[in-house]
Design a protein around this motif. Structure first.
Motif, PDB file in Angstrom:
ATOM      1  N   GLY A 149       0.796  -1.227   0.000  1.00  0.00           N
ATOM      2  CA  GLY A 149       0.000   0.000   0.000  1.00  0.00           C
ATOM      3  C   GLY A 149       0.828   1.275   0.000  1.00  0.00           C
ATOM      4  O   GLY A 149       0.599   2.179  -0.799  1.00  0.00           O
ATOM      5  N   LYS A 150       1.825   1.331   0.917  1.00  0.00           N
ATOM      6  CA  LYS A 150       2.613   2.568   1.050  1.00  0.00           C
ATOM      7  C   LYS A 150       3.427   2.847  -0.203  1.00  0.00           C
ATOM      8  O   LYS A 150       3.448   3.960  -0.717  1.00  0.00           O
ATOM      9  CB  LYS A 150       3.551   2.464   2.246  1.00  0.00           C
ATOM     10  N   ALA A 151       4.119   1.786  -0.703  1.00  0.00           N
ATOM     11  CA  ALA A 151       4.957   1.975  -1.894  1.00  0.00           C
ATOM     12  C   ALA A 151       4.093   2.380  -3.077  1.00  0.00           C
ATOM     13  O   ALA A 151       4.447   3.281  -3.845  1.00  0.00           O
ATOM     14  CB  ALA A 151       5.709   0.683  -2.210  1.00  0.00           C
ATOM     15  N   PHE A 152       2.918   1.755  -3.202  1.00  0.00           N
ATOM     16  CA  PHE A 152       2.029   2.087  -4.309  1.00  0.00           C
ATOM     17  C   PHE A 152       1.612   3.557  -4.214  1.00  0.00           C
ATOM     18  O   PHE A 152       1.647   4.302  -5.190  1.00  0.00           O
ATOM     19  CB  PHE A 152       0.785   1.191  -4.289  1.00  0.00           C
ATOM     20  N   GLY A 153       1.248   3.965  -3.000  1.00  0.00           N
ATOM     21  CA  GLY A 153       0.832   5.353  -2.783  1.00  0.00           C
ATOM     22  C   GLY A 153       1.930   6.322  -3.191  1.00  0.00           C
ATOM     23  O   GLY A 153       1.678   7.328  -3.855  1.00  0.00           O
ATOM     24  N   LEU A 154       3.170   5.994  -2.815  1.00  0.00           N
ATOM     25  CA  LEU A 154       4.297   6.881  -3.138  1.00  0.00           C
ATOM     26  C   LEU A 154       4.511   6.986  -4.641  1.00  0.00           C
ATOM     27  O   LEU A 154       4.710   8.074  -5.175  1.00  0.00           O
ATOM     28  CB  LEU A 154       5.577   6.355  -2.488  1.00  0.00           C
ATOM     29  N   VAL A 155       4.465   5.810  -5.327  1.00  0.00           N
ATOM     30  CA  VAL A 155       4.684   5.814  -6.778  1.00  0.00           C
ATOM     31  C   VAL A 155       3.572   6.609  -7.470  1.00  0.00           C
ATOM     32  O   VAL A 155       3.829   7.452  -8.330  1.00  0.00           O
ATOM     33  CB  VAL A 155       4.755   4.368  -7.326  1.00  0.00           C
ATOM     34  N   LEU A 156       2.337   6.366  -7.056  1.00  0.00           N
ATOM     35  CA  LEU A 156       1.214   7.081  -7.663  1.00  0.00           C
ATOM     36  C   LEU A 156       1.369   8.590  -7.432  1.00  0.00           C
ATOM     37  O   LEU A 156       1.155   9.409  -8.336  1.00  0.00           O
ATOM     38  CB  LEU A 156      -0.110   6.581  -7.062  1.00  0.00           C
ATOM     39  N   TYR A 157       1.759   8.946  -6.214  1.00  0.00           N
ATOM     40  CA  TYR A 157       1.941  10.362  -5.883  1.00  0.00           C
ATOM     41  C   TYR A 157       3.029  10.983  -6.777  1.00  0.00           C
ATOM     42  O   TYR A 157       2.855  12.055  -7.331  1.00  0.00           O
ATOM     43  CB  TYR A 157       2.310  10.489  -4.406  1.00  0.00           C
ATOM     44  N   ALA A 158       4.141  10.241  -6.939  1.00  0.00           N
ATOM     45  CA  ALA A 158       5.239  10.747  -7.771  1.00  0.00           C
ATOM     46  C   ALA A 158       4.769  10.945  -9.214  1.00  0.00           C
ATOM     47  O   ALA A 158       5.088  11.957  -9.851  1.00  0.00           O
ATOM     48  CB  ALA A 158       6.423   9.778  -7.722  1.00  0.00           C
ATOM     49  N   ILE A 159       3.964  10.015  -9.713  1.00  0.00           N
ATOM     50  CA  ILE A 159       3.461  10.144 -11.088  1.00  0.00           C
ATOM     51  C   ILE A 159       2.599  11.402 -11.211  1.00  0.00           C
ATOM     52  O   ILE A 159       2.726  12.184 -12.157  1.00  0.00           O
ATOM     53  CB  ILE A 159       2.634   8.895 -11.480  1.00  0.00           C
ATOM     54  N   LEU A 160       1.722  11.604 -10.229  1.00  0.00           N
ATOM     55  CA  LEU A 160       0.823  12.757 -10.295  1.00  0.00           C
ATOM     56  C   LEU A 160       1.591  14.071 -10.181  1.00  0.00           C
ATOM     57  O   LEU A 160       1.297  15.044 -10.874  1.00  0.00           O
ATOM     58  CB  LEU A 160      -0.248  12.660  -9.197  1.00  0.00           C
ATOM     59  N   VAL A 161       2.612  14.098  -9.320  1.00  0.00           N
ATOM     60  CA  VAL A 161       3.401  15.324  -9.177  1.00  0.00           C
ATOM     61  C   VAL A 161       4.153  15.602 -10.482  1.00  0.00           C
ATOM     62  O   VAL A 161       4.214  16.738 -10.956  1.00  0.00           O
ATOM     63  CB  VAL A 161       4.383  15.225  -7.987  1.00  0.00           C
ATOM     64  N   PHE A 162       4.685  14.536 -11.079  1.00  0.00           N
ATOM     65  CA  PHE A 162       5.388  14.730 -12.346  1.00  0.00           C
ATOM     66  C   PHE A 162       4.420  15.262 -13.411  1.00  0.00           C
ATOM     67  O   PHE A 162       4.738  16.199 -14.151  1.00  0.00           O
ATOM     68  CB  PHE A 162       6.040  13.422 -12.823  1.00  0.00           C
ATOM     69  N   ALA A 163       3.220  14.683 -13.455  1.00  0.00           N
ATOM     70  CA  ALA A 163       2.221  15.145 -14.428  1.00  0.00           C
ATOM     71  C   ALA A 163       1.910  16.619 -14.183  1.00  0.00           C
ATOM     72  O   ALA A 163       1.816  17.414 -15.127  1.00  0.00           O
ATOM     73  CB  ALA A 163       0.945  14.307 -14.327  1.00  0.00           C
ATOM     74  N   ALA A 164       1.768  17.000 -12.907  1.00  0.00           N
ATOM     75  CA  ALA A 164       1.461  18.398 -12.585  1.00  0.00           C
ATOM     76  C   ALA A 164       2.582  19.304 -13.093  1.00  0.00           C
ATOM     77  O   ALA A 164       2.341  20.331 -13.726  1.00  0.00           O
ATOM     78  CB  ALA A 164       1.274  18.568 -11.071  1.00  0.00           C
ATOM     79  N   TRP A 165       3.814  18.901 -12.824  1.00  0.00           N
ATOM     80  CA  TRP A 165       4.967  19.706 -13.243  1.00  0.00           C
ATOM     81  C   TRP A 165       4.993  19.844 -14.769  1.00  0.00           C
ATOM     82  O   TRP A 165       5.113  20.940 -15.312  1.00  0.00           O
ATOM     83  CB  TRP A 165       6.262  19.070 -12.737  1.00  0.00           C
ATOM     84  N   ALA A 166       4.852  18.695 -15.468  1.00  0.00           N
ATOM     85  CA  ALA A 166       4.936  18.714 -16.931  1.00  0.00           C
ATOM     86  C   ALA A 166       3.805  19.547 -17.527  1.00  0.00           C
ATOM     87  O   ALA A 166       4.018  20.351 -18.435  1.00  0.00           O
ATOM     88  CB  ALA A 166       4.886  17.278 -17.465  1.00  0.00           C
ATOM     89  N   LEU A 167       2.586  19.391 -16.985  1.00  0.00           N
ATOM     90  CA  LEU A 167       1.447  20.145 -17.519  1.00  0.00           C
ATOM     91  C   LEU A 167       1.629  21.644 -17.289  1.00  0.00           C
ATOM     92  O   LEU A 167       1.199  22.462 -18.090  1.00  0.00           O
ATOM     93  CB  LEU A 167       0.144  19.654 -16.883  1.00  0.00           C
ATOM     94  N   PHE A 168       2.283  21.991 -16.185  1.00  0.00           N
ATOM     95  CA  PHE A 168       2.531  23.407 -15.905  1.00  0.00           C
ATOM     96  C   PHE A 168       3.483  24.037 -16.904  1.00  0.00           C
ATOM     97  O   PHE A 168       3.443  25.238 -17.134  1.00  0.00           O
ATOM     98  CB  PHE A 168       3.084  23.587 -14.485  1.00  0.00           C
ATOM     99  N   GLN A 169       4.374  23.234 -17.463  1.00  0.00           N
ATOM    100  CA  GLN A 169       5.304  23.783 -18.450  1.00  0.00           C
ATOM    101  C   GLN A 169       4.580  24.078 -19.763  1.00  0.00           C
ATOM    102  O   GLN A 169       5.007  24.923 -20.535  1.00  0.00           O
ATOM    103  CB  GLN A 169       6.474  22.815 -18.735  1.00  0.00           C
ATOM    104  N   LEU A 170       3.493  23.342 -20.010  1.00  0.00           N
ATOM    105  CA  LEU A 170       2.795  23.439 -21.293  1.00  0.00           C
ATOM    106  C   LEU A 170       1.594  24.361 -21.268  1.00  0.00           C
ATOM    107  O   LEU A 170       1.394  25.170 -22.156  1.00  0.00           O
ATOM    108  CB  LEU A 170       2.260  22.048 -21.651  1.00  0.00           C
ATOM    109  N   PHE A 171       0.768  24.188 -20.227  1.00  0.00           N
ATOM    110  CA  PHE A 171      -0.531  24.852 -20.176  1.00  0.00           C
ATOM    111  C   PHE A 171      -0.504  26.045 -19.224  1.00  0.00           C
ATOM    112  O   PHE A 171       0.423  26.210 -18.425  1.00  0.00           O
ATOM    113  CB  PHE A 171      -1.605  23.874 -19.683  1.00  0.00           C
ATOM    114  N   SER A 172      -1.596  26.814 -19.264  1.00  0.00           N
ATOM    115  CA  SER A 172      -1.788  27.846 -18.252  1.00  0.00           C
ATOM    116  C   SER A 172      -1.934  27.128 -16.902  1.00  0.00           C
ATOM    117  O   SER A 172      -2.222  25.923 -16.865  1.00  0.00           O
ATOM    118  CB  SER A 172      -3.071  28.614 -18.548  1.00  0.00           C
TER     119      SER A 172
END
Ligand code: HEC
Length: 403
Positions: A149-172
Motif C-alpha cells: 500500500g505505502k509503496a504504491f501510494g508513493l509511486v502514484l503520488y510521484a506520477i501525479l506530481v510529475f504530471a502536474a509539473w509537466a502540464l505546468f510547463q505546457l498549459f496555463s
C-alpha cells in the motif's frame, strides 16, 4: 449570441457535473459510514447469514439495514447498483473539459508565455496525458507493487506530481490544475468501472448460481477493496483540486505545480486520520501535522506585497494616459460593459475596466491578477510586458497613496 449560449452550456454542464459528483461521493461516504456503524445482529439474523445490522431514522421513517456475509440465499428481484453516479460524473466532467477548455476561450488552457501550441494540439495532449496516466495506473495495480500500500501510494503520488509539473510547463496554471484533477477523477471512475463493478457482478453471479462460492469471487473482491481504498484517499484531493481551479492565487502562482503537490499530500494525509479513526485508531497528530502543513502552504502562497511597489515613490509618475492605454491594449477587449472579444458577452468576473475610475473598486484584485500573479490578461494572449505590469502596479499604488 454564440458566446452567450456557450456560457449557458458551460453553466448547465457544470451544474449537472456537480449534482452527479455529489451523488457519487455522497453515496460513497454513506456506505463507508454504514460499514463503520454496523453492529452485531441478533441470533435470528445471524442464522440468515447477516453479519451486521443498523437502525437509522431519516426523512420521517425508520430504516433497517442488514449486511450479509456473502449474499442472501436467493437473489432479490430488484437489486440497486451504484455505478451511474460515477459514470455520469465522468461523462459530465469530460463534457465540461471540452466546453470550457477545449472549445472555450483559449486563455483558460493556453499561456502565451509557455508552449506555443494550437488549441487542437493542446486538447490532444490533454486527453493523451489523461489516457496515459490511466494506463500507467492500470498497469501498476495489476503489478506486485499493488500489494504494498505505502509503496504504491508513493509511486502514484510521484506520477501525479510529475504530471502536474509537466502540464505546468505546457498549459496555463488553470489548464494544468484541471488536467491533474481530471487524471485523478478518471482513475477513480476506472476503479469503479474496471474493478469494483466486475467484482460485484461476479458476486451476484455466484449467489445466483448458489453452491460453493467461486474462488474467483474472493480474488476479485480483494482487488476491488484495494481500488476502493485508493478512491477513498483520492476523494478529498480531487474535490479540492476541482474547486481550487477557481482560485488564481493558487494556480497562477509560479510554483503552482508544487502547490498542487502539497495540496494533494495534505488532503490525502488528512483523510488518513479519518480512515484510522474508522478502524478505532485515534491519531490526532495526523490532523495537527496536516493543519501545520496547510498553514505553511498558506504562508508560502501569500502574495509578495512589494511587487510593483519598488519604485512607487520614484520620480517616474505613471500618467493616466499610459494606464488607459495599457487597459485598452490588454484588458478591455474582455473587461468591458460590451466586450469585443468573441468569447465573452459580459465582463468576466463582473470586472469592467472601461474607465480609470473603475480601477478604484477593483484595484487590489487587478494588482493581484495582472501585476503579482500574471494571471491576467487571460493566457497573456495580448503579450503584456513586464514593464507594462510594473507601470500598472505603480499607478495603482500611487493612486492608493494619493487618497
Ligand atoms: C481574453 C479575455 C481577458 C482579458 C484580455 C483580460 N481578462 Fe481578466 N478575466 C478574464 C476572465 C475569463 C476572468 C474570470 C476568470 C475565472 O473565472 O477564473 C477574468 C478575471 C479577472 C479578474 C478577477 C480575478 C479573480 O480574482 O477571480 C481580474 C482582477 C481581472 N480579470 C483583471 C484583468 C486585467 C487587469 C486585465 C488586463 C491587464 C485583464 N483582466 C485581461 C478574461 C480576460
Amino acid at each position: 449570441m454564440a458566446a452567450y449560449l456557450h456560457e449557458w452550456l458551460a453553466l448547465l454542464v457544470r451544474w449537472f457535473h456537480l449534482i452527479a459528483g455529489v451523488a457519487w461521493i455522497g453515496a460513497s461516504f454513506y456506505f463507508i459510514w454504514l460499514d463503520n456503524h454496523l453492529r452485531e445482529p441478533p441470533t435470528w439474523k445471524k442464522q440468515k447469514g447477516i453479519k451486521g445490522d443498523l437502525w437509522a431514522i431519516h426523512g420521517g421513517g425508520f430504516y433497517e439495514v442488514a449486511k450479509y456475509h456473502l449474499g442472501p440465499e436467493k437473489m432479490p428481484g430488484e437489486l440497486h447498483w451504484f455505478k451511474w453516479e460515477a459514470y455520469s460524473t465522468f461523462l459530465s466532467g469530460m463534457a465540461l473539459l471540452f466546453v470550457v477548455y477545449y472549445l472555450g476561450s483559449p486563455g483558460y488552457l493556453l499561456d502565451a508565455g509557455k508552449a506555443d501550441i494550437s488549441m487542437a494540439t493542446a486538447a490532444a495532449i490533454g486527453l493523451g496525458v489523461i489516457a496515459f496516466a490511466l494506463a500507467l495506473y492500470e498497469g501498476l495495480i495489476r503489478s506486485p507493487l499493488a500489494q504494498n500500500g505505502k509503496a504504491f501510494g508513493l509511486v502514484l503520488y510521484a506520477i501525479l506530481v510529475f504530471a502536474a509539473w509537466a502540464l505546468f510547463q505546457l498549459f496555463s496554471g488553470r489548464g494544468a490544475f484541471i488536467h491533474v484533477g481530471a487524471i485523478i477523477g478518471t482513475i477513480m471512475v476506472a476503479n469503479v468501472f474496471l474493478g469494483i463493478i466486475p467484482s460485484q457482478r461476479a458476486l451476484v453471479d455466484s449467489v445466483t448460481q448458489g453452491g460453493e462460492p467461486d474462488p474467483k469471487v474472493a480474488r476479485l473482491a480483494a482487488l476491488a477493496k484495494l481500488r476502493s481504498t485508493h478512491n477513498n484517499y483520492l476523494t478529498l484531493p480531487v474535490l479540492f483540486i476541482m474547486i481550487s481551479n477557481h482560485y488564481p492565487m493558487l494556480y497562477s502562482h509560479p510554483w503552482g505545480w508544487a502547490i498542487l503537490a502539497a495540496i494533494g499530500f495534505i488532503t490525502a494525509f488528512a483523510r488518513h486520520f479519518f480512515n484510522l479513526r474508522h478502524r478505532g485508531v485515534n491519531r490526532p497528530s495526523i490532523l495537527v501535522v496536516s493543519a501545520c502543513l496547510a498553514a505553511a502552504l498558506i504562508w508560502f502562497v501569500a502574495p509578495d506585497t512589494g511587487a510593483g511597489a519598488s519604485t512607487a515613490n520614484a520620480v517616474t509618475r505613471i500618467s493616466d494616459t499610459t494606464v488607459t492605454q495599457i487597459l485598452e491594449k490588454h484588458c478591455t477587449s474582455c473587461h468591458s460593459s460590451q466586450p469585443s472579444h468573441p468569447a465573452f458577452q459580459a465582463a468576466p468576473a463582473g470586472i469592467v475596466l472601461d474607465e480609470l475610475s473603475m480601477l478604484d473598486s477593483h484595484g487590489a484584485q487587478v494588482r493581484q491578477a495582472a501585476v503579482v500573479t500574471h494571471y491576467m490578461p487571460l493566457g497573456n494572449t495580448t503579450s503584456m510586458s513586464e514593464e507594462e505590469r510594473q507601470q500598472l502596479g505603480q499607478w495603482l499604488i500611487s493612486r492608493q497613496q494619493s487618497k
